[in-house]
Design an enzyme around this catalytic site. Structure first.
Site, short mmCIF file in Angstrom:
data_model
loop_
_atom_site.label_atom_id
_atom_site.label_comp_id
_atom_site.label_asym_id
_atom_site.label_seq_id
_atom_site.Cartn_x
_atom_site.Cartn_y
_atom_site.Cartn_z
N ASP A 181 0.93 -1.18 0.06
CA ASP A 181 -0.37 0.06 0.37
C ASP A 181 0.66 1.23 0.30
O ASP A 181 1.70 1.04 0.39
CB ASP A 181 -1.28 0.08 1.69
N ASN A 229 1.24 2.94 -2.77
CA ASN A 229 1.54 4.01 -4.04
C ASN A 229 1.24 5.54 -4.39
O ASN A 229 2.06 6.40 -5.15
CB ASN A 229 0.94 2.82 -4.73
N GLY A 230 0.27 5.60 -3.70
CA GLY A 230 -0.31 7.29 -4.35
C GLY A 230 -0.05 8.09 -3.89
O GLY A 230 0.28 9.10 -4.29
N ARG A 258 -5.12 -1.69 9.30
CA ARG A 258 -6.57 -2.65 8.58
C ARG A 258 -5.82 -2.83 7.37
O ARG A 258 -4.39 -3.50 7.01
CB ARG A 258 -7.79 -1.58 8.38
N HIS A 316 2.40 3.66 -8.82
CA HIS A 316 1.86 2.59 -9.15
C HIS A 316 3.47 2.02 -10.08
O HIS A 316 3.77 0.58 -10.01
CB HIS A 316 1.13 2.05 -10.00
N LEU A 323 10.66 -20.46 -5.91
CA LEU A 323 9.34 -19.42 -5.04
C LEU A 323 8.25 -19.87 -5.19
O LEU A 323 8.21 -19.75 -7.19
CB LEU A 323 10.28 -17.70 -5.52
C1 IPE Z 1 -5.37 -2.29 -0.38
O1 IPE Z 1 -5.19 -1.40 -0.48
C2 IPE Z 1 -4.92 -3.68 -1.53
C3 IPE Z 1 -4.01 -3.82 -2.26
C4 IPE Z 1 -3.09 -2.92 -1.90
C5 IPE Z 1 -4.34 -4.24 -3.75
P1 IPE Z 1 -5.90 -0.70 -0.62
O2 IPE Z 1 -5.08 0.76 -0.54
O3 IPE Z 1 -7.58 -0.97 -1.60
O4 IPE Z 1 -6.51 -0.05 0.97
P2 IPE Z 1 -7.62 0.75 1.47
O5 IPE Z 1 -8.86 1.01 0.88
O6 IPE Z 1 -6.37 1.72 2.42
O7 IPE Z 1 -8.59 0.09 2.98
C1 IPE Z 2 -1.79 0.15 -3.50
O1 IPE Z 2 -1.17 1.93 -2.89
C2 IPE Z 2 -1.52 -0.79 -4.77
C3 IPE Z 2 -3.01 -1.09 -5.01
C4 IPE Z 2 -4.23 -0.29 -3.85
C5 IPE Z 2 -3.57 -1.27 -6.59
P1 IPE Z 2 -3.03 2.26 -3.73
O2 IPE Z 2 -3.11 3.09 -4.80
O3 IPE Z 2 -3.30 2.39 -2.32
O4 IPE Z 2 -1.73 4.32 -2.46
P2 IPE Z 2 -2.54 5.01 -1.44
O5 IPE Z 2 -2.90 4.14 -0.28
O6 IPE Z 2 -3.67 5.60 -2.08
O7 IPE Z 2 -0.93 6.02 -0.99
MG MG Z 3 -4.10 2.45 -0.57
#
Ligand code: IPE
Ligand code: IPE
Ligand code: MG
Length: 249
Positions: A27, A29-30, A201, A44, A138
């Protein structure tokens, strides 16, 4: 990396107490991209490099199973452009990793709703799973369009169908039968669950399977997660006292 560097990096890590299955909620990347005033997609892209590093480290250390949460059932609700970009990135990643998987005896598998993925992704995933099926290094297990609740509903339907046909008696349903009807039927439960980016979570990931997993949450955003931190977490895992509800004597 030469061998003395690698032995230094891994010093303190016991081969005997390695987790046989590590699962990671990748989690952040955004947020990584936002911090740099970049587009989420750039985050991503950078995240894909972190995936490569963690696969390589897992393979070098000798971890048997690595499950990566790459796309959840809830992630379909993101803007269409982001979903499309993630699917394109997945195609790019799989194509570029195919050779590495064969050279390093990595076996690809997936958990999740393969039927919901774009046709192109389905074909590619299936072909690499077929290609790598006899590799015994693996096991790289990708969670794609994965949601634990959907997985549990699917399992209940399968068992109910068997009961309807008279093949099983509901009273004789066991925990093993439940586990055997989940996507993860041939993978041991995760010993270690890691989540990056600090959220406390589970986000619908492996709810049944993590009953006794050791959990580690790091504030590091996924694109910044690397070898050294991963090894540090594995060392921390090895210090944990796993009691499984019992009393250690
Ligand atoms: C969990 O991350 C799903 C993946 C890493 C693929 P999210 O960013 O989707 O989860 P929430 O929204 O923070 O719970
Ligand atoms: C995890 O990073 C990648 C996926 C859920 C696909 P996010 O895209 O959820 O990044 P944040 O949580 O918004 O920083
Ligand atoms: Mg996320």
């Amino acid at each position: 990396m030469n061998s003395s560097q690698s032995s230094q990096l891994y010093s303190g890590l016991s081969k005997e107490k390695l987790p046989s299955h590590v699962a990671i909620i990748m989690d952040g990347n955004g947020r990584w991209a936002k911090k740099r005033l970049m587009n989420r997609i750039n985050g991503h892209e950078k995240g894909a490099d972190a995936v490569r590093a963690i696969i390589e480290t897992s393979r070098e250390i000798g971890i048997s199973n690595l499950t990566l949460y790459a796309f959840s059932t809830e992630n379909w609700q993101r803007p269409r452009a982001e979903v499309e970009a993630l699917m394109s990135l997945l195609i790019k990643f799989l194509k570029s990793e195919q050779k590495n998987m064969m050279e390093n005896s990595i076996r690809l598998s997936m958990i999740g709703q393969i039927e919901r993925l774009p046709e192109k992704v389905q074909t590619l995933v299936q072909s690499i799973m077929d290609l790598t099926k006899d590799n015994n290094g693996l096991r790289l297990n990708l969670a794609l369009s994965y949601g634990s609740r959907a997985e549990i509903v699917r399992m209940v339907r399968m068992l109910a169908e068997k009961a309807k046909k008279g093949l099983i008696d509901p009273i004789s349903i066991t925990e093993n039968m439940v586990a055997d009807n989940l996507y993860t039927r041939d993978i041991p439960d995760p010993d270690l669950l890691i989540r990056t980016s600090g959220e406390m979570r589970i986000s619908n990931f492996l709810l049944w399977q993590i009953a006794y997993s050791e959990i580690y949450v790091t504030d590091t955003l996924w694109p910044d997660f690397g070898k050294d931190e991963f090894i540090g977490i594995l060392k921390e895992y090895q210090k944990r006292d796993r009691r499984f509800g019992k009393v250690n004597t």
